[in-house]
Design an enzyme around this catalytic site. Structure first.
Site, PDB file in Angstrom:
ATOM      1  N   ARG A 107       0.815  -1.218   0.000  1.00 15.74           N
ATOM      2  CA  ARG A 107       0.000   0.000   0.000  1.00 15.74           C
ATOM      3  C   ARG A 107       0.849   1.269   0.000  1.00 15.74           C
ATOM      4  O   ARG A 107       0.490   2.262  -0.636  1.00 15.74           O
ATOM      5  CB  ARG A 107      -0.931   0.017   1.213  1.00 15.74           C
ATOM      6  CG  ARG A 107      -2.109  -0.882   1.039  1.00 15.74           C
ATOM      7  CD  ARG A 107      -2.909  -1.029   2.290  1.00 15.74           C
ATOM      8  NE  ARG A 107      -4.048  -1.869   2.031  1.00 15.74           N
ATOM      9  CZ  ARG A 107      -5.295  -1.419   1.821  1.00 15.74           C
ATOM     10  NH1 ARG A 107      -5.565  -0.148   1.904  1.00 15.74           N
ATOM     11  NH2 ARG A 107      -6.267  -2.253   1.554  1.00 15.74           N
ATOM     12  N   TYR A 213      -0.214 -13.197  -0.936  1.00 16.30           N
ATOM     13  CA  TYR A 213       0.370 -12.863  -2.247  1.00 16.30           C
ATOM     14  C   TYR A 213       1.604 -11.995  -2.034  1.00 16.30           C
ATOM     15  O   TYR A 213       1.762 -11.357  -0.989  1.00 16.30           O
ATOM     16  CB  TYR A 213      -0.649 -12.172  -3.161  1.00 16.30           C
ATOM     17  CG  TYR A 213      -1.352 -10.945  -2.591  1.00 16.30           C
ATOM     18  CD1 TYR A 213      -0.773  -9.676  -2.616  1.00 16.30           C
ATOM     19  CD2 TYR A 213      -2.626 -11.059  -2.032  1.00 16.30           C
ATOM     20  CE1 TYR A 213      -1.435  -8.568  -2.121  1.00 16.30           C
ATOM     21  CE2 TYR A 213      -3.295  -9.951  -1.527  1.00 16.30           C
ATOM     22  CZ  TYR A 213      -2.687  -8.701  -1.585  1.00 16.30           C
ATOM     23  OH  TYR A 213      -3.347  -7.602  -1.087  1.00 16.30           O
ATOM     24  N   ASP A 291     -14.638   4.918   0.208  1.00 20.06           N
ATOM     25  CA  ASP A 291     -15.183   4.370   1.454  1.00 20.06           C
ATOM     26  C   ASP A 291     -16.100   5.359   2.171  1.00 20.06           C
ATOM     27  O   ASP A 291     -16.899   4.966   3.018  1.00 20.06           O
ATOM     28  CB  ASP A 291     -14.052   3.969   2.413  1.00 20.06           C
ATOM     29  CG  ASP A 291     -13.484   2.584   2.090  1.00 20.06           C
ATOM     30  OD1 ASP A 291     -13.841   2.037   1.025  1.00 20.06           O
ATOM     31  OD2 ASP A 291     -12.692   2.065   2.896  1.00 20.06           O
TER      32      ASP A 291
HETATM   33  C1  LIG Z   1      -8.236  -6.219   4.960  1.00 17.44           C
HETATM   34  C2  LIG Z   1      -8.545  -5.329   3.781  1.00 17.44           C
HETATM   35  C3  LIG Z   1      -8.073  -5.702   2.528  1.00 17.44           C
HETATM   36  C4  LIG Z   1      -8.392  -4.907   1.401  1.00 17.44           C
HETATM   37  N1  LIG Z   1      -7.916  -5.276   0.168  1.00 17.44           N
HETATM   38  C5  LIG Z   1      -8.243  -4.554  -0.934  1.00 17.44           C
HETATM   39  C6  LIG Z   1      -7.758  -4.920  -2.223  1.00 17.44           C
HETATM   40  O1  LIG Z   1      -7.014  -5.882  -2.368  1.00 17.44           O
HETATM   41  N2  LIG Z   1      -8.122  -4.144  -3.300  1.00 17.44           N
HETATM   42  C7  LIG Z   1      -8.937  -3.036  -3.180  1.00 17.44           C
HETATM   43  O2  LIG Z   1      -9.247  -2.380  -4.187  1.00 17.44           O
HETATM   44  N3  LIG Z   1      -9.393  -2.658  -1.947  1.00 17.44           N
HETATM   45  C8  LIG Z   1      -9.073  -3.370  -0.845  1.00 17.44           C
HETATM   46  N4  LIG Z   1      -9.515  -2.978   0.399  1.00 17.44           N
HETATM   47  C9  LIG Z   1     -10.362  -1.772   0.512  1.00 17.44           C
HETATM   48  C10 LIG Z   1      -9.530  -0.504   0.458  1.00 17.44           C
HETATM   49  O3  LIG Z   1      -8.483  -0.543   1.398  1.00 17.44           O
HETATM   50  C11 LIG Z   1     -10.405   0.719   0.733  1.00 17.44           C
HETATM   51  O4  LIG Z   1     -11.634   0.597   0.048  1.00 17.44           O
HETATM   52  C12 LIG Z   1      -9.696   1.985   0.254  1.00 17.44           C
HETATM   53  O5  LIG Z   1      -8.495   2.159   0.962  1.00 17.44           O
HETATM   54  C13 LIG Z   1     -10.609   3.199   0.440  1.00 17.44           C
HETATM   55  O6  LIG Z   1      -9.912   4.332   0.028  1.00 17.44           O
HETATM   56  P1  LIG Z   1     -10.460   5.779   0.403  1.00 17.44           P
HETATM   57  O7  LIG Z   1      -9.462   6.716  -0.181  1.00 17.44           O
HETATM   58  O8  LIG Z   1     -11.885   5.893   0.016  1.00 17.44           O
HETATM   59  O9  LIG Z   1     -10.429   5.827   1.988  1.00 17.44           O
HETATM   60  P2  LIG Z   1      -9.179   5.749   2.992  1.00 17.44           P
HETATM   61  O10 LIG Z   1      -8.128   4.829   2.467  1.00 17.44           O
HETATM   62  O11 LIG Z   1      -9.753   5.448   4.337  1.00 17.44           O
HETATM   63  O12 LIG Z   1      -8.573   7.221   2.978  1.00 17.44           O
HETATM   64  C14 LIG Z   1      -9.236   8.274   3.635  1.00 17.44           C
HETATM   65  C15 LIG Z   1      -8.208   9.371   3.894  1.00 17.44           C
HETATM   66  O13 LIG Z   1      -8.881  10.489   4.425  1.00 17.44           O
HETATM   67  C16 LIG Z   1      -8.167  10.987   5.538  1.00 17.44           C
HETATM   68  N5  LIG Z   1      -9.147  11.666   6.414  1.00 17.44           N
HETATM   69  C17 LIG Z   1     -10.071  11.083   7.216  1.00 17.44           C
HETATM   70  N6  LIG Z   1     -10.787  12.027   7.860  1.00 17.44           N
HETATM   71  C18 LIG Z   1     -10.297  13.224   7.460  1.00 17.44           C
HETATM   72  C19 LIG Z   1     -10.623  14.579   7.788  1.00 17.44           C
HETATM   73  N7  LIG Z   1     -11.605  14.894   8.663  1.00 17.44           N
HETATM   74  N8  LIG Z   1      -9.931  15.582   7.176  1.00 17.44           N
HETATM   75  C20 LIG Z   1      -8.938  15.288   6.280  1.00 17.44           C
HETATM   76  N9  LIG Z   1      -8.581  14.034   5.962  1.00 17.44           N
HETATM   77  C21 LIG Z   1      -9.256  13.004   6.527  1.00 17.44           C
HETATM   78  C22 LIG Z   1      -7.548   9.742   6.165  1.00 17.44           C
HETATM   79  O14 LIG Z   1      -6.447  10.064   6.996  1.00 17.44           O
HETATM   80  C23 LIG Z   1      -7.153   8.961   4.931  1.00 17.44           C
HETATM   81  O15 LIG Z   1      -5.876   9.302   4.448  1.00 17.44           O
HETATM   82  C24 LIG Z   1      -9.189  -3.738   1.545  1.00 17.44           C
HETATM   83  C25 LIG Z   1      -9.636  -3.358   2.822  1.00 17.44           C
HETATM   84  C26 LIG Z   1      -9.307  -4.148   3.935  1.00 17.44           C
HETATM   85  C27 LIG Z   1      -9.813  -3.708   5.291  1.00 17.44           C
END
Ligand SMILES: Cc1cc2nc3c(=O)[nH]c(=O)nc-3n(C[C@H](O)[C@H](O)[C@H](O)COP(=O)(O)OP(=O)(O)OC[C@H]3O[C@@H](n4cnc5c(N)ncnc54)[C@H](O)[C@@H]3O)c2cc1C
Length: 400
Positions: A107, A213, A291
């Site tokens: 990651r 993996y 998310d």
């Molecule tokens: C065990 C596991 C395995 C996974 N494997 C996969 C995979 O193989 N392939 C895949 O596609 N997905 C996978 N996922 C899902 C994936 O990790 C998430 O869906 C993805 O990281 C979501 O990205 P995001 O940017 O929406 O949210 P996040 O990664 O949660 O990023 C949100 C960001 O916003 C910031 N933030 C939060 N609140 C605030 C605020 N108030 N002000 C400013 N910044 C803020 C946080 O610090 C963070 O950096 C997996 C998840 C898990 C739990």
């Protein structure tokens, strides 16, 4: 025409990819991250062709090929004896079929190459959003340190506990799935004697599954070990875990799993949450992605891929609508919600299927793995991996 200014909240995978896409579409973009250094957990992530296709267009083909591993296949094995239940070729087969590779990343490598593509120094670190105000002329993001920023639109990419979502639609806790995941990395030399191929292996059994993996050009073996736990409290949704506790969950399983766990220095334990599909993803000048609006269980390895698709589609909708925010947001939701909801629902269904106890249902599942394929029918795979989130116009016509 005035250049629109987008405020993107959250520099995770979804937010950073969206910031790149919006800038490519011609917007002025400010990207805010609450942490003081952009961070990702020490674990792997699978990036399927529907996402690598988009990242390739962002100029990341070479960087991805260097940092990631291109797995040769996905294999499902029986928990006790390792019997192969089904196998799907990845590698050249999937690249030839969809025109872009399937990758496995550490990651930290993925977030780093996205940060470089946006401009690492341009990310506004330490910008923790606490409030939003919007009116006819724009939207204001207010941060914990007392500063604020004004833009034409705001994108909440701030993850499952999204502040942006809460500000728009009120507090609603995500749903604990009853499943927890231990994650970690083993240096490859410690598992070299196992002679593992460059495959993603999924061991499925009663009440749990175990995935491993290689990542980081093959330097580490990543594992995700999922098991069931009745309750969890919000305060500890991610925590340092004990390798012994993880190993206990897999007593009686194939000894290879204990060997992998024994090669790991530390493990983290995650409670797995999702949400029922949200009724709304946008309000006025604010839209959610990733998310923040469709957290899903990780059993299709699609959460980040869908977040990357969201950003690409949102940028394309803005361009397609001549940067009219209300019509772009309507088109974005019409395109993205059905697709993300379907992936969310299929991921939930896999949670049950992967963990079946031995018995008639497990035998039916295993027959399906052997005959239909381990990741769904060929049609379902084409729909998932063949999708191009930037090609919005024909899909929007279809939806009229
Ligand atoms: C065990 C596991 C395995 C996974 N494997 C996969 C995979 O193989 N392939 C895949 O596609 N997905 C996978 N996922 C899902 C994936 O990790 C998430 O869906 C993805 O990281 C979501 O990205 P995001 O940017 O929406 O949210 P996040 O990664 O949660 O990023 C949100 C960001 O916003 C910031 N933030 C939060 N609140 C605030 C605020 N108030 N002000 C400013 N910044 C803020 C946080 O610090 C963070 O950096 C997996 C998840 C898990 C739990």
């Amino acid at each position: 025409m005035k250049q629109l200014h987008a405020l993107v909240i959250g520099a995770g995978i979804g937010g950073t990819a969206a910031a790149i896409a919006l800038r490519r579409a011609g917007l002025d973009v400010s990207l805010f991250e609450q942490t003081v250094a952009q961070r990702e957990v020490g674990a792997g992530i699978q990036i399927s062709p529907n996402a690598s296709r988009l990242l390739g267009r962002y100029g990341l083909d070479e960087a991805m090929a260097q940092a990631a591993v291109r797995p040769s296949a996905v294999v499902f094995r029986r928990w006790q004896d390792g019997h192969v239940l089904g196998r799907e070729e990845l590698g050249d087969a999937i690249e030839n079929r969809y025109g872009t590779p399937y990758y496995h990343f550490h990651r930290a490598d993925l977030i780093s190459l996205l940060a470089d593509a946006f401009g690492r120094n341009e990310i506004e670190l330490g910008g923790r959003l606490v409030d939003i105000e919007q009116d006819e002329s724009g939207v204001t993001a207010r941060f914990e340190d007392g500063t604020s920023a004004r833009g034409d639109l705001l994108i909440g990419a701030d993850g499952i506990h999204s502040q942006v979502r809460e500000r728009l639609f009120g507090v609603e806790k995500p749903r604990f799935s009853g499943q927890i995941a231990y994650r970690g990395l083993a240096p490859s030399e410690r598992v070299a004697h196992l002679g593992l191929p460059l495959e993603v292996t999924n061991w499925v059994g009663p009440g749990g599954h175990f995935v491993h993996y290689f990542v980081s050009s093959g330097r580490f073996l990543n594992f995700v070990a999922v098991s069931e736990e009745a309750t969890w409290t919000r305060e500890q949704w991610s925590d340092r875990g004990s390798i012994d506790d993880a190993a206990k969950q897999y007593q009686g399983w194939h000894p290879q799993l204990a060997t992998i766990l024994g090669a790991v220095d530390e493990t983290f334990k995650w409670a797995l949450f999702d949400r029922n599909p949200l009724p709304e993803w946008t309000k006025g000048r604010v839209a959610l992605l990733g998310d923040a609006c469709h957290p899903m269980l990780p059993y299709m390895a699609q959460g980040a891929a869908q977040a990357i698709e969201d950003g690409a589609a949102l940028a394309a909708c803005l361009k397609h609508s001549d940067f009219d925010i209300p019509s772009a947001f309507r088109a974005y939701v019409a395109l993205r919600k059905p697709r993300a909801t379907e992936v969310q629902e299929r991921s939930r269904a896999n949670a049950t299927s992967f963990h079946l106890p031995d018995g008639p249902e497990q035998l039916d599942r295993d027959r399906l793995f052997a005959t239909r394929g381990v990741r769904g029918s060929s049609e379902a795979m084409n729909k998932l991996y063949g999708y191009d989130a930037e090609v919005v116009a024909p899909t929007l016509e279809e939806k009229r």
